[in-house]
Structures are given as C-alpha cells and as structure tokens.
Write a protein that holds these residues in place. Sequence first.
Motif, PDB file in Angstrom:
ATOM      1  N   TYR A  60       0.812  -1.210  -0.098  1.00 26.57           N
ATOM      2  CA  TYR A  60       0.064   0.059  -0.042  1.00 26.57           C
ATOM      3  C   TYR A  60       1.048   1.223  -0.003  1.00 26.57           C
ATOM      4  O   TYR A  60       0.536   2.410  -0.902  1.00 26.57           O
ATOM      5  N   ASN A  68      -1.835  16.781  -9.190  1.00 27.00           N
ATOM      6  CA  ASN A  68      -2.650  15.908  -8.320  1.00 27.00           C
ATOM      7  C   ASN A  68      -3.841  15.206  -9.347  1.00 27.00           C
ATOM      8  O   ASN A  68      -3.812  14.064  -9.051  1.00 27.00           O
ATOM      9  N   GLU A 125      -4.293  11.127  -9.301  1.00 31.08           N
ATOM     10  CA  GLU A 125      -5.614  10.445  -9.239  1.00 31.08           C
ATOM     11  C   GLU A 125      -6.091   9.653 -10.199  1.00 31.08           C
ATOM     12  O   GLU A 125      -6.586   8.571 -10.103  1.00 31.08           O
ATOM     13  N   GLY A 146      -6.969   6.040 -10.228  1.00 25.20           N
ATOM     14  CA  GLY A 146      -8.467   5.709 -10.229  1.00 25.20           C
ATOM     15  C   GLY A 146      -9.243   6.243  -8.847  1.00 25.20           C
ATOM     16  O   GLY A 146     -10.399   5.776  -8.594  1.00 25.20           O
ATOM     17  N   ASP A 147      -8.636   6.929  -7.878  1.00 22.63           N
ATOM     18  CA  ASP A 147      -9.076   7.032  -6.600  1.00 22.63           C
ATOM     19  C   ASP A 147      -8.280   8.331  -6.136  1.00 22.63           C
ATOM     20  O   ASP A 147      -7.193   8.508  -6.479  1.00 22.63           O
ATOM     21  N   TYR A 148      -8.727   8.646  -4.924  1.00 20.71           N
ATOM     22  CA  TYR A 148      -7.943   9.684  -4.086  1.00 20.71           C
ATOM     23  C   TYR A 148      -6.597   9.209  -3.737  1.00 20.71           C
ATOM     24  O   TYR A 148      -5.600   9.676  -3.470  1.00 20.71           O
ATOM     25  N   VAL A 149      -6.773   7.918  -2.995  1.00 22.14           N
ATOM     26  CA  VAL A 149      -5.813   7.213  -2.642  1.00 22.14           C
ATOM     27  C   VAL A 149      -5.806   5.674  -3.251  1.00 22.14           C
ATOM     28  O   VAL A 149      -6.535   5.432  -3.930  1.00 22.14           O
ATOM     29  N   PRO A 153      -4.655   2.138   5.570  1.00 19.94           N
ATOM     30  CA  PRO A 153      -4.540   3.483   4.962  1.00 19.94           C
ATOM     31  C   PRO A 153      -4.274   4.569   5.866  1.00 19.94           C
ATOM     32  O   PRO A 153      -3.691   5.763   5.601  1.00 19.94           O
ATOM     33  N   LEU A 154      -4.466   4.206   7.434  1.00 21.45           N
ATOM     34  CA  LEU A 154      -4.089   5.400   8.084  1.00 21.45           C
ATOM     35  C   LEU A 154      -2.952   4.906   9.043  1.00 21.45           C
ATOM     36  O   LEU A 154      -2.650   5.883  10.270  1.00 21.45           O
ATOM     37  N   VAL A 194     -16.747   6.800  -6.603  1.00 23.70           N
ATOM     38  CA  VAL A 194     -15.517   7.180  -5.772  1.00 23.70           C
ATOM     39  C   VAL A 194     -15.477   8.859  -5.452  1.00 23.70           C
ATOM     40  O   VAL A 194     -15.105   9.275  -4.428  1.00 23.70           O
ATOM     41  N   LYS A 195     -16.004   9.535  -6.527  1.00 19.15           N
ATOM     42  CA  LYS A 195     -15.892  11.046  -6.525  1.00 19.15           C
ATOM     43  C   LYS A 195     -16.735  11.248  -5.492  1.00 19.15           C
ATOM     44  O   LYS A 195     -16.681  12.532  -4.806  1.00 19.15           O
ATOM     45  N   GLU A 214      -8.786  11.493  11.893  1.00 17.77           N
ATOM     46  CA  GLU A 214      -9.968  11.279  11.414  1.00 17.77           C
ATOM     47  C   GLU A 214      -9.768  10.722   9.981  1.00 17.77           C
ATOM     48  O   GLU A 214      -8.608  10.684   9.433  1.00 17.77           O
ATOM     49  N   LYS A 215     -10.776  10.537   9.187  1.00 16.11           N
ATOM     50  CA  LYS A 215     -10.752  10.017   7.938  1.00 16.11           C
ATOM     51  C   LYS A 215     -11.763  10.797   6.603  1.00 16.11           C
ATOM     52  O   LYS A 215     -12.884  11.020   7.244  1.00 16.11           O
ATOM     53  N   ARG A 244     -12.220  11.328   2.433  1.00 16.74           N
ATOM     54  CA  ARG A 244     -12.012  10.801   1.311  1.00 16.74           C
ATOM     55  C   ARG A 244     -10.809   9.590   1.197  1.00 16.74           C
ATOM     56  O   ARG A 244      -9.938   9.518   0.409  1.00 16.74           O
ATOM     57  N   GLY A 245     -10.804   8.677   2.359  1.00 16.05           N
ATOM     58  CA  GLY A 245      -9.952   7.741   2.350  1.00 16.05           C
ATOM     59  C   GLY A 245      -8.575   8.217   2.694  1.00 16.05           C
ATOM     60  O   GLY A 245      -7.544   7.499   2.985  1.00 16.05           O
ATOM     61  N   LYS A 246      -8.393   9.611   3.179  1.00 17.25           N
ATOM     62  CA  LYS A 246      -7.093  10.145   3.622  1.00 17.25           C
ATOM     63  C   LYS A 246      -7.310  10.407   5.047  1.00 17.25           C
ATOM     64  O   LYS A 246      -8.244  10.756   5.589  1.00 17.25           O
ATOM     65  N   PRO A 247      -5.923  10.108   5.717  1.00 20.77           N
ATOM     66  CA  PRO A 247      -6.120  10.595   7.052  1.00 20.77           C
ATOM     67  C   PRO A 247      -6.136  12.002   7.440  1.00 20.77           C
ATOM     68  O   PRO A 247      -5.317  12.846   6.543  1.00 20.77           O
ATOM     69  N   VAL A 263      -6.420  20.619  -2.042  1.00 21.54           N
ATOM     70  CA  VAL A 263      -6.117  19.517  -2.021  1.00 21.54           C
ATOM     71  C   VAL A 263      -7.156  18.239  -3.077  1.00 21.54           C
ATOM     72  O   VAL A 263      -8.300  18.618  -3.216  1.00 21.54           O
TER      73      VAL A 263
END
Lengths: 406, 168
Positions: free
Chosen positions: A153, A171, A175, A179-182, A290-291, B30-31, B51-52, B54-57, B168
């Motif tokens: 990952y 960015n 993306e 195909g995604d933000y992450v 992911p965290l 996803v968007k 916290e979380k 859009r899948g990001k910390p 971002v």
Amino acid sequence: MAHFEKATSLHDWLNQRLAIDTLRRVLATEYWIPKNINFLWAMGMVLAITFGMLLISGIFLLMYYQPNVDLAFDSVNYTIMKEVEFGWLWRHVHGVAASVVFLIIYIHMFTGIYYGSYKKGRELIWISGMLLFVTFSAEAFSGYMLPWGQMSYWAGMVITNLFSLGDLHLNGLVEWIRGDYVPGQAFLNRFFMLHVLLLPLVIIALIGLHFGTLRIPHVNNQEGEEIDFDEEAAKYKAGKKKEAKVIAFANDFLAKDMFVVSIFLIFFFYLVFYHYEFAMDPVNFDPADPLKTPEHIYPEWYFLWSYEILRPFSTNVGLIAFGFAQVIFFLLPFLDRSPNAKPAHKRGLFFYWFWALVIDMIVLTAMGKLPPEGIFSTIGLYAALTFIGLWIILPIITKMEKEVKE
Amino acid sequence: MGKAFGAVASVGAVATLYAMKKTWDPLPSVKAAGFTTLDMSAYEDNKLVTEKWRGKPIFVLKQSPEMVEYAKKKDELKRLIKVGNDYFMIVVGLCTHLGCIPGYRPERKDFLCACHGGQYDSTAEVTKAPPPRGLDIPPFKVDGMKVVLGEEGPEYKKMLQDGITLPV
C-alpha cells in the motif's frame, strides 16, 4: 495452391510446411558464438530461464489470487500459503525469482559495460536491454502491490505520488493513475491487469527484440576482437573446429550455457527452500492500513540505489536527480566517446570509472536501506552527487582515451 | 487513398485513446465519497486525533495555550482554524513530499516523517526538508462547534487566496 510432395516422414511433412530445417539452421546450428568468452556470457540464458520460472509460478498463483482489497491479503497469505497444496512453493519461487532476476540483470548489465558490449553496432542491444530493465522494474513494482500488505500500500502511495512531479502539483494525474484519491480497489485491479497481462506481453515482445538486435552484430568477446563471422563459420563448417574462432550456438555453446544455468539453479533452489525470507519483507505480512504508515519505508533491494538518489534532496531537485538516474543508462552508448570496443582493463581511466560506478551504486544501495538520519544522510548525499558526477565526466574521460591497437 | 485511410484511422485512434483515458478516471461513486463532520468539542489539548476523509487521514490537533503562543510568535496562527475560543490544526496527514503519514511526538510537539526524514511543527508547517511545504489543509466549513470537511467555507477560501494551503 503451392506444390507439396507426399511426405516420407513426419519430419519431412513438417519441413515442407514449416521449413523446420531452415529454422534450426538459422536459430541454432549456424548461429555463431565466439569461443573467447567466459561464464558471464551465460547470464542471458540464466535470465531467460528465470523469466520462464516467473511465468510458470505466476500462472499457478493466478489461479487462487483475488484482486480485491478485502480478499487479496488472505488469498495470498492464507489460501495460497496454507490451503493450496504446494502453494507455498509457487509463491516462494515467484518471490525469490523476482529478486534474483534483478541480481542477474545487474550482472548482465555490468558485464556489458565492462566489455564495451554496447559499442560499434551493438547500441540497439544495449537500448533494448535497458527497455527490458525498465519494464521488469514496472513488472516488479506492480507485482509488489498484489498481496495488499502495508509495504504494498505505502509503496503504491509513494511511487504514484512521484507523478505529481513536485511543484507542478499534478494531483489530477496521480488520481487518474490510481482511479481514486488514495490507492484502492481501482488501483489494485489495474495494477493486477498490468502485472499479469500487459507488462508480460511487453516483456516477451522486448525479449524478441533483444534477441533480434543481437543477430547481426553477434555476441561480443573477452578481448572485444572484431571477428569475421562468415570466414570463421566457413572454417568451422569445413571441419577445422579447432582453428575457428566460433562455435555453433546449439548444441555446442548451449551445453556450456546449461552448465552455468545448472549451477545457478542449485543456488536458486537453495534460496527458495532455505532462505526465501530475504525476498519476503516482514512488514508486508501486515494487511494494508491507509491510516498508518510503517515506521520505515524502503523499496526492495534492487530499487534502493535509485531511491537513495531521490532521498537526500528537496522534492524538485530529488525528482530531477531521480529522473536522471532512470534515463542516463540508456545514453551510455552515446556518452562513451571512445573509439575502443575493448574490456575496461585495456581502456585506462574507464577502468577506474567502471569500478567507481559499481562501488558508488553499492554505497547508494546500502544507504537506501538505512534510516535517513545523521551520517547516513550525508554519505547518501555525497554518493548521489558522485553518481551524477561520474556520468558527467564519462564523455570527457572517454574522449581523452587513446585508440588501443590490436 | 492513403491519406483518406490515415485520416479515418487517426480519428478512430484518438477516439479510442479518449475512451481509454476516461475509463481510467475515478468512478462517480469514488468522487461522491461524502463529507466528514467533526465535533470540535470532543478534542483535548496537544492530543493528536486522526480522522478520515476521502480515504485520507486527517490530523486534528487542539492547540494548548502554550502552542498558540508558539504559533503567534512564528506568525503561523493563520494556519490554524478557530472554532469557538479554541484553535485547531486540521490538516491532511500525508507528507507533502511523497505522501507518507508523519508521526506526532507530543513531548516535542512536532511531526516526523519516517520515510525521508521530513519534520513539521505543531501547526504542521515544515521545519526540515525534503517536504516542500507544510501539510495541506482540507476544504472545510466552520458551523458552530462543528467543522464539515469537503465543503469550502469563507475561512478556507481566504486561506487558499492567501496561499496558506494548496487545493487538495
């Protein structure tokens, strides 16, 4: 309708339809290899065999692997490793071969550099070989994503972020690649596709090209001697096998090739059965989170030198240095301005340049593995600068080189 | 004849490439990944909460009075978000170098990124390279004692204008 005779045997039947005798002559019995070479010339065959093992073990892994973010980790670490009979064998063969293939590629590359096998008509051999190196790198990286562990990952995160190109902040491009933000399901699926279909196809095509580029200039030899292949082949065919400077690829040379391959396979299966752990990073036995970034992220050993060229600089400079490291090897045939297609020990300064490059890349590799702190940061920085410096001085020292007479 | 064939073929090639490009775009589902609402009364001084969104910390760090003093002194108050009478650091917890998650060291009140050794202070401003800038601030809207991530409030728009963070 072309004319066909009634076949006298299966061989004749095939020969009329496929010209198998001609094929055999062109590809094997009259494909000429110089006698004056050593075991390092067998690395091509070692690579071909290793690629074959990657392909076969990969086919068996593919039958149980699940390219899904929720299932991938368990399909590898539980289903394949614990449930499937001999699943562990395919995985360990695949993992060890992926690592060892790079060791052999580096030996193959540095053999070529040492003996000047990229010069005087052999430029395309070098360039097609470098294309293979880059494609193998992409293949290794995409494969590393598939177990969906922590290293998968976070390596995916870091490497795809490179495409934002520092201060250009692309960015959108990052993306798009993910195909995604992450990295997520879309990312895993497309890297799975790349790993099992598109990149292997490209590799197979490039291997064909690599062999093709070898055909006309032929294999180099230990002295860089220019050989008249027609004349030497005529001697060989006339029965003066001792006098001729060449032998046939098959079965003569192939027998030697296979001897080296056998020694290699003993070493290879020793690793597969007793020391596979070097190819299996323990961090990747934690499922992707992911965290939480792992404490210390590093790539597999074969990427460490170029990673270390990226690391000591600020983002933009680092990316430029990294880009430089990726493309500069391609230009070797053109940066080497010397008229001599000779082994390095006959070329004066180039000999020292060669060993300086080898040592510098080993230092970069070692520093890439260590945490980026204190003295290691400093050594890494100087090693990275040395790498760039070595390539800048290459045209100068090779221009100064005197022509070596036979 | 050759030209006509070439023209038709290149139109087809461009159309195909366009379709391929769009196929790789992030999917609408996803968007549409929603908004995250944070209740700001739940945080404690100098205690990092992840916290979380859009899948990001997302790092939330409530500033102690001492940390607010530090931010004032360094002219970094502008990086903080004021909710009620408290100041909060709310940032995307991905290193601006290559996207690793930096770790918070409460005793030193700073962040260290283990990947390439980058460091940030308690307002997430960068203090040691290679990261090119402080951690990015996600789009936010202050709503009483709540903060909604993903919506662009006036405070966030001002931050963008002043170049304190990048989109971002």
